[in-house]
Design an enzyme around this catalytic site. Structure first.
Site, PDB file in Angstrom:
ATOM      1  CE1 TYR A 137     -43.741  19.461  10.466  1.00 41.57           C
ATOM      2  CE2 TYR A 137     -43.961  17.116  10.078  1.00 41.57           C
ATOM      3  CZ  TYR A 137     -43.178  18.202  10.413  1.00 41.57           C
ATOM      4  OH  TYR A 137     -41.855  18.030  10.696  1.00 41.57           O
ATOM      5  CE  LYS A 192     -40.356  22.469  25.472  1.00 38.40           C
ATOM      6  NZ  LYS A 192     -39.290  22.344  26.527  1.00 38.40           N
ATOM      7  CG  ASP A 224     -36.837  20.079  25.955  1.00 48.17           C
ATOM      8  OD1 ASP A 224     -37.790  19.386  26.384  1.00 48.17           O
ATOM      9  OD2 ASP A 224     -36.510  21.160  26.482  1.00 48.17           O
ATOM     10  CG  ASP A 248     -41.090  14.261  10.724  1.00 46.66           C
ATOM     11  OD1 ASP A 248     -40.587  13.173  10.387  1.00 46.66           O
ATOM     12  OD2 ASP A 248     -41.111  15.266   9.979  1.00 46.66           O
ATOM     13  CG  ASP A 252     -35.907  11.081  10.887  1.00 42.61           C
ATOM     14  OD1 ASP A 252     -36.821  10.246  10.673  1.00 42.61           O
ATOM     15  OD2 ASP A 252     -35.480  11.853  10.005  1.00 42.61           O
TER      16      ASP A 252
END
Ligand code: ATP
Length: 360
Positions: A137, A192, A224, A248, A252
């Site tokens: 971001y 990752k 993942d 982020d 959620d």
């Protein structure tokens, strides 16, 4: 008696409902100790004036003890590059005030049923620390769109940026009682590292920082794989540290396991400033109807009180934070007032009054 000036920015959509609710609850908990200063900002303000974060609002944010925000963003109010104007309010605050750690507690409260079977109150209780100023971001507004044919956004990591957020996560683990499963203080590094050099760097720097915290276990999970672990063994987690976009997304997911976005609190803090708002957006679909749950914003307000208490060595603020959290939990647990997103019918104002009564 130390008092604190809090800038409040309602913003857009349900921001104008949930922010006043949190102000009422915090006022009930702290009385004259908090001085609230209302300020403009958001997508509607941008439409009127061309500024999503007006200069006087920013100055007030910079000079106050903390910032309490509802939410910002309106459908269709976008910049020419297609990105949403509303998000720019907190993004600008993040970068200008260097709010590098986004703290998102994931806790299953009494009275809330998890979509995961077999988990009771308090059995899910961990914190995601999302790096908030770099990562993917960091490229917002700076990506390249070449003649509408080739588009790039660059993932940015610096040693300083990773080191400080990792240190923040380990220090937080030290102040917590450990993972629910085994009481072990643990920081899980979510990355990752098997695919990209940037994430391998993130992991390596976190491992270096871990050496200064021998009392806290370090653990690693790929971004993942952790989406599955958070559903299957949420009690294993204590503190998770992640790059901006991964943090982020997984926060959620975590919120979904403990009741959803309407209950998910969020704190964005740096070394000198703090911005507190629920993890949800402005929810235009339910705005203006008194349907929104104010719980996420109220719990973010509790995070603000705790942060003020820690920062200013003020135990009364930390005690007030606990009282607000206990009041929210007792209302939810009694089941008389349950917001719609948690399966009840209580309006935003009914929830606010019930929580204020529980505090009083
Ligand atoms: P953003 O990208 O700005 O975070 P979003 O697109 O993820 O926003 P939200 O505004 O968070 O979307 O809303 C997602 C869904 O969750 C909507 O259906 C909304 O009604 C619901 N929702 C969000 N916050 C609340 C809340 N406080 N109370 C009840 N429902 C909510």
């Amino acid at each position: 008696m130390q008092t604190y000036q809090i800038v409040t920015i309602d913003g857009d959509g349900i921001g104008a409902e949930v922010n006043p609710s949190a102000i009422a609850v915090l006022g009930e908990a702290c009385g004259e100790r908090l001085r609230f200063l209302a300020a403009d900002g958001g997508a509607a303000h941008y439409v009127k004036t061309g500024a999503v974060l007006p200069a006087d609002t920013f100055a007030a944010c910079r000079e106050s003890h903390a910032i309490l925000h509802g939410a910002a963003g309106l459908p269709g109010v976008t910049y020419p590059d297609g990105t949403e104007v509303g998000n720019d309010l907190h993004l600008q605050l993040r970068f200008k005030l260097d709010l590098y750690a986004n703290v998102r507690p994931i806790r299953l409260y009494a009275g809330v049923t998890s979509p995961l079977t077999g988990w009771g109150a308090g059995s899910i209780d961990y914190v995601i620390v999302r790096e908030n100023t770099e990562g993917l971001y960091a490229s917002r507004g700076a990506g390249v769109n070449l003649r509408g044919e080739v588009v790039t956004d660059t993932l940015v990591m610096t040693r300083k940026g990773v080191e400080r957020v990792a240190r923040f996560a380990f220090n937080l683990a030290r102040r917590r009682p450990g993972a629910r499963r085994d009481g072990q203080r643990r920081v899980t590094v979510c990355d990752k590292a098997n695919i990209l050099r940037s994430y391998a760097f993130f992991r390596a720097v976190c491992n270096e920082v871990a050496a200064d915290f021998p009392d806290v276990e370090i653990d690693h999970a790929y971004a993942d794989a952790i989406t599955v672990h958070l559903l299957k063994k949420p009690d294993f987690y204590d503190v998770i540290v992640a790059e901006n976009m991964f943090g982020d997304i997984i926060s959620d997911l975590g919120a979904g396991t403990v009741g959803g976005l309407g209950i998910a609190a969020s704190a964005e803090v740096g070394d000198t400033h703090g911005l507190f708002q629920g993890a949800h957006g402005s929810a235009p679909d339910i705005a203006g109807q008194n349907l929104a749950s104010p719980v996420a914003t109220i719990l973010s307000g509790a995070l603000m009180l705790r942060w003020l208490g820690e920062r200013h060595g003020d135990a009364t603020m930390e005690a007030a934070a606990r009282r607000v959290e206990t009041a929210v939990e007792s209302v939810l647990a009694r089941g008389e007032h349950v917001p719609r997103d948690l399966g009840g019918a209580a309006t935003c104002t009914e929830m606010t009054s019930a929580i204020c009564r529980a505090l009083a």
